[in-house]
Design a protein around this motif. Structure first.
Motif, PDB file in Angstrom:
ATOM      1  N   LEU A   1     -54.641  60.462  92.868  1.00  0.00           N
ATOM      2  CA  LEU A   1     -56.026  60.005  92.778  1.00  0.00           C
ATOM      3  C   LEU A   1     -56.135  58.808  91.829  1.00  0.00           C
ATOM      4  O   LEU A   1     -56.849  57.836  92.110  1.00  0.00           O
ATOM      5  CB  LEU A   1     -56.940  61.138  92.309  1.00  0.00           C
ATOM      6  CG  LEU A   1     -58.415  60.764  92.095  1.00  0.00           C
ATOM      7  CD1 LEU A   1     -59.034  60.201  93.370  1.00  0.00           C
ATOM      8  CD2 LEU A   1     -59.213  61.987  91.617  1.00  0.00           C
ATOM      9  N   PHE A   2     -55.404  58.874  90.735  1.00  0.00           N
ATOM     10  CA  PHE A   2     -55.419  57.757  89.781  1.00  0.00           C
ATOM     11  C   PHE A   2     -54.979  56.455  90.453  1.00  0.00           C
ATOM     12  O   PHE A   2     -55.611  55.413  90.291  1.00  0.00           O
ATOM     13  CB  PHE A   2     -54.519  58.066  88.590  1.00  0.00           C
ATOM     14  CG  PHE A   2     -54.318  56.901  87.661  1.00  0.00           C
ATOM     15  CD1 PHE A   2     -55.365  56.402  86.900  1.00  0.00           C
ATOM     16  CD2 PHE A   2     -53.075  56.289  87.554  1.00  0.00           C
ATOM     17  CE1 PHE A   2     -55.189  55.318  86.052  1.00  0.00           C
ATOM     18  CE2 PHE A   2     -52.890  55.210  86.713  1.00  0.00           C
ATOM     19  CZ  PHE A   2     -53.945  54.726  85.962  1.00  0.00           C
ATOM     20  N   TYR A   3     -53.914  56.526  91.235  1.00  0.00           N
ATOM     21  CA  TYR A   3     -53.421  55.310  91.895  1.00  0.00           C
ATOM     22  C   TYR A   3     -54.404  54.811  92.949  1.00  0.00           C
ATOM     23  O   TYR A   3     -54.534  53.610  93.168  1.00  0.00           O
ATOM     24  CB  TYR A   3     -52.050  55.559  92.520  1.00  0.00           C
ATOM     25  CG  TYR A   3     -51.007  55.968  91.504  1.00  0.00           C
ATOM     26  CD1 TYR A   3     -50.916  55.301  90.284  1.00  0.00           C
ATOM     27  CD2 TYR A   3     -50.141  57.030  91.739  1.00  0.00           C
ATOM     28  CE1 TYR A   3     -49.985  55.679  89.335  1.00  0.00           C
ATOM     29  CE2 TYR A   3     -49.199  57.413  90.791  1.00  0.00           C
ATOM     30  CZ  TYR A   3     -49.131  56.733  89.594  1.00  0.00           C
ATOM     31  OH  TYR A   3     -48.215  57.098  88.648  1.00  0.00           O
ATOM     32  N   ARG A   4     -55.114  55.711  93.605  1.00  0.00           N
ATOM     33  CA  ARG A   4     -56.124  55.300  94.590  1.00  0.00           C
ATOM     34  C   ARG A   4     -57.326  54.642  93.920  1.00  0.00           C
ATOM     35  O   ARG A   4     -57.941  53.739  94.475  1.00  0.00           O
ATOM     36  CB  ARG A   4     -56.596  56.520  95.392  1.00  0.00           C
ATOM     37  CG  ARG A   4     -55.619  56.992  96.437  1.00  0.00           C
ATOM     38  CD  ARG A   4     -55.639  56.077  97.649  1.00  0.00           C
ATOM     39  NE  ARG A   4     -54.694  56.503  98.665  1.00  0.00           N
ATOM     40  CZ  ARG A   4     -54.534  55.886  99.824  1.00  0.00           C
ATOM     41  NH1 ARG A   4     -55.261  54.815 100.114  1.00  0.00           N
ATOM     42  NH2 ARG A   4     -53.653  56.320 100.695  1.00  0.00           N
ATOM     43  N   LEU A   5     -57.669  55.111  92.714  1.00  0.00           N
ATOM     44  CA  LEU A   5     -58.815  54.547  91.991  1.00  0.00           C
ATOM     45  C   LEU A   5     -58.453  53.235  91.302  1.00  0.00           C
ATOM     46  O   LEU A   5     -59.287  52.336  91.174  1.00  0.00           O
ATOM     47  CB  LEU A   5     -59.313  55.536  90.934  1.00  0.00           C
ATOM     48  CG  LEU A   5     -59.998  56.810  91.427  1.00  0.00           C
ATOM     49  CD1 LEU A   5     -60.191  57.769  90.268  1.00  0.00           C
ATOM     50  CD2 LEU A   5     -61.325  56.497  92.099  1.00  0.00           C
ATOM     51  N   ASN A   6     -57.205  53.121  90.884  1.00  0.00           N
ATOM     52  CA  ASN A   6     -56.780  51.999  90.037  1.00  0.00           C
ATOM     53  C   ASN A   6     -56.347  50.784  90.861  1.00  0.00           C
ATOM     54  O   ASN A   6     -55.414  50.079  90.485  1.00  0.00           O
ATOM     55  CB  ASN A   6     -55.637  52.459  89.128  1.00  0.00           C
ATOM     56  CG  ASN A   6     -55.473  51.552  87.921  1.00  0.00           C
ATOM     57  OD1 ASN A   6     -56.456  51.061  87.376  1.00  0.00           O
ATOM     58  ND2 ASN A   6     -54.237  51.334  87.508  1.00  0.00           N
ATOM     59  N   VAL A   7     -57.051  50.523  91.962  1.00  0.00           N
ATOM     60  CA  VAL A   7     -56.722  49.371  92.803  1.00  0.00           C
ATOM     61  C   VAL A   7     -56.991  48.073  92.039  1.00  0.00           C
ATOM     62  O   VAL A   7     -56.157  47.169  91.991  1.00  0.00           O
ATOM     63  CB  VAL A   7     -57.546  49.391  94.110  1.00  0.00           C
ATOM     64  CG1 VAL A   7     -57.286  48.130  94.930  1.00  0.00           C
ATOM     65  CG2 VAL A   7     -57.205  50.625  94.934  1.00  0.00           C
ATOM     66  N   PHE A   8     -58.162  47.981  91.433  1.00  0.00           N
ATOM     67  CA  PHE A   8     -58.539  46.776  90.685  1.00  0.00           C
ATOM     68  C   PHE A   8     -59.116  47.226  89.345  1.00  0.00           C
ATOM     69  O   PHE A   8     -60.305  47.500  89.231  1.00  0.00           O
ATOM     70  CB  PHE A   8     -59.554  45.940  91.468  1.00  0.00           C
ATOM     71  CG  PHE A   8     -59.699  44.541  90.937  1.00  0.00           C
ATOM     72  CD1 PHE A   8     -58.928  43.515  91.448  1.00  0.00           C
ATOM     73  CD2 PHE A   8     -60.597  44.245  89.923  1.00  0.00           C
ATOM     74  CE1 PHE A   8     -59.046  42.212  90.967  1.00  0.00           C
ATOM     75  CE2 PHE A   8     -60.729  42.955  89.419  1.00  0.00           C
ATOM     76  CZ  PHE A   8     -59.941  41.933  89.949  1.00  0.00           C
ATOM     77  N   PRO A   9     -58.280  47.312  88.311  1.00  0.00           N
ATOM     78  CA  PRO A   9     -58.781  47.767  87.011  1.00  0.00           C
ATOM     79  C   PRO A   9     -59.498  46.662  86.251  1.00  0.00           C
ATOM     80  O   PRO A   9     -59.097  45.499  86.293  1.00  0.00           O
ATOM     81  CB  PRO A   9     -57.496  48.180  86.272  1.00  0.00           C
ATOM     82  CG  PRO A   9     -56.416  47.353  86.895  1.00  0.00           C
ATOM     83  CD  PRO A   9     -56.820  47.100  88.318  1.00  0.00           C
ATOM     84  N   ILE A  10     -60.584  47.035  85.577  1.00  0.00           N
ATOM     85  CA  ILE A  10     -61.309  46.120  84.693  1.00  0.00           C
ATOM     86  C   ILE A  10     -61.515  46.848  83.364  1.00  0.00           C
ATOM     87  O   ILE A  10     -62.143  47.901  83.313  1.00  0.00           O
ATOM     88  CB  ILE A  10     -62.675  45.714  85.273  1.00  0.00           C
ATOM     89  CG1 ILE A  10     -62.501  44.918  86.569  1.00  0.00           C
ATOM     90  CG2 ILE A  10     -63.464  44.895  84.253  1.00  0.00           C
ATOM     91  CD1 ILE A  10     -63.809  44.510  87.220  1.00  0.00           C
TER      92      ILE A  10
END
Length: 322
Positions: free
Chosen positions: A162-171
């Motif tokens: 889930l972390f990798y799916r959410l962390n597509v474009f980190p700000i």
């Protein structure tokens, strides 16, 4: 002014440049930063500058919803799905159809809801609680957290997939203490807002008060500054704005903030040293059986992220070609 975001500091401008790049896309965004830094404002700015701006922006604070109700809150439920479910209820994902859903405090999601959210991100569909019909989710997801999700993944309290799916474009939003040049602008902005609400006229800012505001470490960030300005406007009895110095003298918190900052610097230095040693042993290779990620026992994407955040030049560990 950028969608109600006030400031001219290089740290803030770097964030806004990333917002401008990702807004026109449909990519999932993960906004990180300390509490009170304005993560929802960044999410709203992304939505307003996207092709979905005419549709709904739905905000959910995952930490504010009881664990046994969060699935129903996000995905809705069918009549009779549980005690008290007297009728069908649409969830936030359905309400955000065609628009954007902002999931604040994403690190607080219970494990079973993390699985359901992962399905939405992977397959773009979900089921209501108590239902068996697949519902399409045409929604952009922006998540936010003030937690260290890398540490949560390592502790197995947050799913790595889930972390990798959410962390597509980190700000990452910098804390207020790293953008002190923005404090005078923020002070003026909040004075204007609260003076108009209170029906007061404030023409000048006491220089000593402004110096105090710029010197304070602001552990609560912009939210704390906003509260101090509102309180000061309320008690102000002249056209000269000033702040009660005792409101900014919480030394234990300031010392704690400094101690945490120093600890973070030490940890980062140790991480950098370990990663550079692994890169040296692997001749600059990050992945593969002989790569640094394998040597360190961490996923390649995590190592790449660390290399970027710690500003490590992996190329200098590669052997020189003829």
């Amino acid at each position: 002014m950028f969608e109600e975001i006030v400031g001219v500091s290089p740290a803030l401008n770097a964030v806004l440049a990333r917002v401008a790049k990702v807004a026109p896309t449909d990519s999932t965004v993960l906004v990180t930063g300390e509490t009170g830094t304005g993560k929802e404002l960044i999410a709203r700015a992304i939505h307003k500058r996207s092709r979905r701006s005419a549709r709904a922006f739905v905000s959910v604070n995952c930490a504010a919803v009881p664990r046994d109700l969060i699935a129903s809150e996000l995905f809705g439920h069918e009549k009779g799905a549980f005690t008290g479910a007297t009728q069908r209820r649409l969830g936030r994902f359905e309400l955000a159809e065609g628009g954007t859903i902002f999931l604040d405090e994403i690190g607080e999601l219970p494990h079973e809801t993390q699985v359901a959210l992962l399905r939405v991100l992977q397959e773009r569909e979900f089921e209501r609680v108590g239902g068996n019909v697949n519902i399409r989710a045409e929604v952009r997801v922006i998540a936010a957290t003030n937690r260290d999700l890398d540490a949560a993944v390592a502790a197995s309290t947050f799913r790595s997939d889930l972390f990798y799916r959410l962390n597509v474009f980190p700000i990452e939003i910098p804390p207020l203490r790293e953008r002190r040049e923005d404090i005078p602008l923020l002070v003026e902005y909040f004075i204007d807002r609260y003076a108009r609400k209170a029906g007061k006229t404030i023409r000048r800012i006491n220089k000593r008060s402004l110096d105090l505001l710029q010197a304070y470490p602001w552990p609560g960030n912009i939210r704390e500054l906003q509260n101090v300005i509102e309180r000061s406007v309320i008690v102000c009895e002249s056209e000269n704005f000033s702040v009660d110095e005792s409101w900014l003298s919480r030394q234990p918190q300031a010392a704690e903030s400094k101690s945490k900052a120093e600890l973070s610097v030490k940890i980062a230095a140790q991480e950098k040293q370990i990663i550079e040693a692994a890169l040296k042993e692997s001749a600059g290779r990050v992945f593969g059986p002989l790569g640094a990620a394998t040597r360190l026992g961490i996923p390649r994407s995590t190592l790449e992220s660390k290399i970027r955040s710690l500003r490590i030049d992996k190329n200098r560990f590669r052997p020189l070609s003829g």
